[in-house]
Design a protein around this motif. Structure first.
Motif, PDB file in Angstrom:
ATOM      1  N   LEU A   1      -6.569  -0.245   5.251  1.00 23.51           N
ATOM      2  CA  LEU A   1      -5.427   0.580   4.846  1.00 23.51           C
ATOM      3  C   LEU A   1      -5.810   1.386   3.618  1.00 23.51           C
ATOM      4  N   PRO A   2      -5.399   2.636   3.588  1.00 27.01           N
ATOM      5  CA  PRO A   2      -5.744   3.453   2.415  1.00 27.01           C
ATOM      6  C   PRO A   2      -5.094   2.889   1.147  1.00 27.01           C
TER       7      PRO A   2
ATOM      8  N   HIS B   1       0.865  -1.191   0.000  1.00 24.22           N
ATOM      9  CA  HIS B   1       0.000   0.000   0.000  1.00 24.22           C
ATOM     10  C   HIS B   1       0.895   1.233   0.000  1.00 24.22           C
ATOM     11  N   ARG B   2       0.601   2.168  -0.863  1.00 17.78           N
ATOM     12  CA  ARG B   2       1.365   3.432  -0.899  1.00 17.78           C
ATOM     13  C   ARG B   2       0.551   4.483  -0.185  1.00 17.78           C
ATOM     14  N   LEU B   3       1.011   4.913   0.970  1.00 22.36           N
ATOM     15  CA  LEU B   3       0.296   5.951   1.695  1.00 22.36           C
ATOM     16  C   LEU B   3       0.956   7.292   1.380  1.00 22.36           C
ATOM     17  N   PRO B   4       0.215   8.225   0.792  1.00 23.13           N
ATOM     18  CA  PRO B   4       0.826   9.513   0.447  1.00 23.13           C
ATOM     19  C   PRO B   4       1.311  10.225   1.706  1.00 23.13           C
TER      20      PRO B   4
ATOM     21  N   THR C   1       9.355  -0.594  -7.146  1.00 22.39           N
ATOM     22  CA  THR C   1       9.390  -0.349  -5.694  1.00 22.39           C
ATOM     23  C   THR C   1       8.021  -0.548  -5.037  1.00 22.39           C
ATOM     24  N   ASP C   2       6.983  -0.759  -5.845  1.00 19.72           N
ATOM     25  CA  ASP C   2       5.638  -0.834  -5.273  1.00 19.72           C
ATOM     26  C   ASP C   2       5.070  -2.243  -5.200  1.00 19.72           C
TER      27      ASP C   2
ATOM     28  N   VAL D   1       3.601   0.348   2.922  1.00 18.46           N
ATOM     29  CA  VAL D   1       3.383  -0.629   3.993  1.00 18.46           C
ATOM     30  C   VAL D   1       2.699  -1.863   3.416  1.00 18.46           C
ATOM     31  N   ARG D   2       2.801  -2.954   4.167  1.00 18.27           N
ATOM     32  CA  ARG D   2       2.118  -4.180   3.755  1.00 18.27           C
ATOM     33  C   ARG D   2       1.812  -5.014   4.989  1.00 18.27           C
ATOM     34  N   VAL D   3       0.887  -5.949   4.817  1.00 19.08           N
ATOM     35  CA  VAL D   3       0.490  -6.822   5.922  1.00 19.08           C
ATOM     36  C   VAL D   3       1.290  -8.124   5.817  1.00 19.08           C
ATOM     37  N   VAL D   4       1.934  -8.512   6.903  1.00 19.07           N
ATOM     38  CA  VAL D   4       2.642  -9.799   6.915  1.00 19.07           C
ATOM     39  C   VAL D   4       2.040 -10.720   7.969  1.00 19.07           C
ATOM     40  N   THR D   5       2.015 -11.999   7.628  1.00 22.94           N
ATOM     41  CA  THR D   5       1.522 -13.040   8.536  1.00 22.94           C
ATOM     42  C   THR D   5       2.460 -14.239   8.424  1.00 22.94           C
TER      43      THR D   5
END
Lengths: 274, 294
Positions: free
Chosen positions: A273-274, A160-163, B169-170, A246-250
């Protein structure tokens, strides 16, 4: 009772061994000297070994003391681990969720969304390296972490790219004062990527590393630099400013804690997440 | 600290650099000693296949099976592309086999390497590796096939686009070239074994000299900024993989062979911090093993 005394006396033993001085050891233990001396004597009787040679000038480990010290340290470490584990342990109805500290104001937002949906979360807010280790060691059921990070051996979701926005910078980024950021050791790869992006913008790349959001706000308030923030109301957009990825890890399915619906948790996090 | 526990220090350096790292170092000499961090784990090897390929070629030459001065023609239209060496030229080139080996080792020239792999044969190369105790290393395909796989797996199109896509990068861009069960793969310990083989026999002198002439010194070499220290090295790079295997020779000391294999969290093509961290890891591992020659 005897066991608890043993741990207590072992702590005295290690402190005296480290300080080579009963008085200093007592200060380090937050106690007075007499109970420390008595405790060590009782331990020596219990172990049937003399641990220290004492004379007017110095305290020295005996051969037996030196031989037993590593085992004493290990036992204390194991006891601490047990206590820490007991503190962290949660019934399976409760999910242990890690959130990267630099999500800042998004941390309560995410938790409110999950709680409103009926999730019972025990949150850990920390740096990404620590959170990834936590997921890998089975201490966390899921975590939202900075990208890029070394996440091999884990299940990682989409990025996820959060501005981001600059709180308090002058209009030209080349004039920008230092960027106040979380410590690099929280996420070395993501930190370096951000510094490279700042260099590319013409910013000096100078950063001030501050441990917590409160501390970053304090440094900004004291006029030492500016912050990257996620809330557009708190800052201004600057073209090509690096996003917070960011990303979700499990854990991988085979390593997951039984009784936790990881897939539903991940789906809810991804959605929030946005 | 690094002398007492080099492995903990290697671990710390890897975390600090944002990479996974596999390291093995061994002193070559009368009393071998080693430093190891996951050195037996299988890792995709990228261009490092060129190192055992040179060793195997050199043995075939010594056995009289190949002629080192035989000319090989690398034509502009059908040679393997790449960023350096003959691969980067515009016109047809003809060189001797041994000059092709030199281009392959000093510049990681893909065109030369592909032709030498054809001459030697992957089966013969894998047999050579197994016979020297590097049985966990398997060369499954050359550079051309590797990049063809990357192009196909990342969405087709032009070869030039594939590295750009790997550097996205994404998102995580996966390729079989990151998979040790599908790509050519090795272990840090095996690479050291290959270097030891090349150091063990007189007739590999040409290969050793070529390794010393490698054009870049940004990885392992960066850990030894000393003009009198010999670095005999070969890099391997593909996407997030950054590797190097080297023999480091301090004057008057036993040489130390070291392999540092890394996979970075960041996908970008240029990562000088990781290159420098590879140098720092090599220094930690080598320093722990340094000993005066007896």
């Amino acid at each position: 009772m005897v066991g608890v005394d043993l741990l207590r006396h072992l702590r005295f033993f290690v402190a005296v061994a480290e300080h080579r001085h009963f008085g200093h050891a007592a200060i380090a233990l937050g106690m007075t000297q007499p109970p420390v001396s008595q405790g060590v004597q009782r331990l020596e009787r219990r172990l049937g070994q003399r641990l220290f040679d004492r004379d007017a000038r110095a305290v020295r480990l005996t051969e037996a003391g030196a031989a037993l010290l590593p085992a004493a340290r290990q036992l204390l470490q194991d006891a601490d681990d047990l206590l820490a584990r007991a503190q962290r342990w949660r019934p399976t109805s409760q999910v242990r969720l890690g959130l990267a500290e630099d999500l800042e104001d998004l941390v309560p937002t995410l938790l409110q969304a999950l709680t409103a949906d009926g999730w019972d979360c025990a949150p850990t807010v920390a740096g990404t390296v620590e959170l990834v280790d936590g997921v890998r060691d089975g201490e966390l059921d899921a975590a939202v972490v900075r990208h890029p990070a070394v996440v091999d051996g884990l299940r990682a979701g989409e990025v996820h790219r959060l501005p981001t926005y600059v709180a308090g910078a002058p209009p030209d980024p080349r004039d920008a004062p230092p960027m106040i950021v979380p410590p690099r050791r929280h996420h070395p790869a993501a930190h370096d990527q951000m510094v490279d992006a700042l260099h590319r913008l013409g910013h000096s790349g100078t950063v001030i590393e501050a441990e917590t959001m409160a501390e970053r706000r304090a440094w900004a308030a004291a006029g030492h630099g500016v912050r990257l923030v996620l809330d557009p109301a708190q800052g201004r957009p600057v073209e090509d400013l690096p996003p917070l990825r960011v990303r979700v890890v499990t854990p991988l399915p085979a390593d997951r804690r039984p009784g936790v619906d990881h897939d539903a948790l991940v789906a809810r996090l991804e959605e929030s997440l946005p | 600290m690094s002398r007492e526990d080099p492995v903990a220090e290697l671990d710390r350096l890897a975390t600090e650099a944002g990479v996974l790292a596999w390291v093995h170092a061994r002193r070559l000499g009368p009393e071998p000693d080693a430093v190891d961090l996951d050195g037996d784990a299988s890792v995709p090897m990228a261009s490092l296949y060129k190192l055992p390929l040179a060793g195997c070629w050199s043995d075939l030459v010594a056995a009289g099976a190949l002629d080192p001065t035989e000319r090989v023609r690398l034509t502009a239209t059908d040679r393997t592309p790449g960023p350096t060496g003959v691969s980067a030229l515009l016109d047809d080139v003809e060189v001797s086999q041994r000059d092709a080996v030199r281009l392959m080792l000093t510049l990681s020239d893909n065109a030369s390497a592909e032709r030498l792999l054809d001459l030697v044969g992957a089966d013969r190369l894998n047999g050579w590796l197994a016979a020297r105790g590097a049985a966990a290393t398997v060369v499954r395909r050359g550079t051309r096939a590797s990049w063809r796989a990357v192009v196909t797996e990342t969405g087709g199109g032009d070869l030039a686009e594939a590295p750009v896509r790997l550097a996205d990068t994404d998102r995580d861009v996966e390729t079989s070239e990151y998979d040790a069960t599908l790509a050519s793969a090795t272990t840090a310990a095996d690479l050291v074994t290959v270097l030891a083989a090349v150091w063990g026999e007189e007739h590999h002198g040409f290969v050793r000299d070529s390794l010393r002439l490698q054009a870049w010194r940004h990885r392992i070499g960066s850990g030894f900024p000393h003009d009198d220290v010999g670095i005999y090295a070969k890099t391997g790079t593909l996407g997030r993989l950054r590797h190097e295997a080297a023999v480091v020779e301090f004057p008057g000391e036993d040489p130390v062979a070291v392999a540092v294999l890394t996979k970075s969290a960041r996908p970008e093509t240029f990562q000088p911090r990781v290159d420098t961290a590879i140098g720092a890891m090599a220094r930690v591992a080598v320093t722990a093993l340094r000993r005066a020659r007896v």
